[in-house]
Design an enzyme around this catalytic site. Sequence first.
Site, PDB file in Angstrom:
ATOM      1  CE  LYS A  46      -7.954   1.610  -9.166  1.00 45.35           C
ATOM      2  NZ  LYS A  46      -6.903   2.199 -10.030  1.00 45.35           N
ATOM      3  CE1 TYR A  56       4.166   1.872  -5.049  1.00 41.90           C
ATOM      4  CE2 TYR A  56       2.306   1.656  -6.533  1.00 41.90           C
ATOM      5  CZ  TYR A  56       2.857   1.523  -5.275  1.00 41.90           C
ATOM      6  OH  TYR A  56       2.094   1.018  -4.247  1.00 41.90           O
ATOM      7  CG  ASP A  85      -6.157   5.823 -10.833  1.00 37.72           C
ATOM      8  OD1 ASP A  85      -5.313   6.096  -9.960  1.00 37.72           O
ATOM      9  OD2 ASP A  85      -6.779   4.745 -10.868  1.00 37.72           O
ATOM     10  CB  SER A 118      -0.924   0.033   1.220  1.00 42.83           C
ATOM     11  OG  SER A 118      -1.524   1.308   1.334  1.00 42.83           O
TER      12      SER A 118
END
Length: 247
Positions: free
Chosen positions: A65, A209, A105, A14
């Site tokens: 989502k 990432y 986003d 997270s």
Amino acid sequence: MKTYGLIGYPLSHSFSKKYFTEKFHNEGITDHQYELFPIADIKLLPDLLSENSSLCGLNVTIPHKVSVLCYLNEIDEAAEKIGAINCISIRNFEGESYLKGYNTDAYGFEESLKPLLGPQHTKALVFGDGGAAKAVKYVLEKLDIQYQVVVRTVAPDAILYAEITPEMLSSHKLLINTTPLGMSPNTDTFPDIDYRLVGKEHLAYDLVYNPLETAFLVKAAAGGAKTKNGLAMLHQQAEKAWAIWNK
């Protein structure tokens, strides 16, 4: 105490909890906390809300989502067009929770992509077609960049990796990975394209990432391409969420 948090499943990595916990500490915000809420089924959301009356905002990650949409009272215009949300503001009126959904986003992707674009980046190949890809496609349409979605299994309005031609790689100089390929711990995976055809006019953008430099970016950079990982996008979308929660 005001509580914010992240819903999704699983939540082994997270970014959000670390980011906001450090933000609260660095900015001397002592009456806020950020927690992880790993819920496998979105049907558990109402129970989560009733059990956590101090909740003021949520981030949303996979696999919720899209499925969370039916639990919202209101959806921001951009999020409605995208068809996926990753941020919820929570207001309480007379004991009832009022939930509004947003997609930060798209904001994070657009703000981190725009400074890198050159005149040759008029066409893009988008690897993957999940919730994150929805935000990417929305931004590309907004920026008038044509795109072709590439997937591993047959899907409407998409092509398979095996169908990417050399001409396509030559004309589509913006390459965007929206899949988990390359994400820790599976760092040796990457979109299956011919990297020998990727050159210095290409821009390779990876929403992943962790790690900061994925196999996709390493292979693209070897041909001279400019590269960008998803960290700046995450920072941008996190600050956008914070602004939404504090409206």
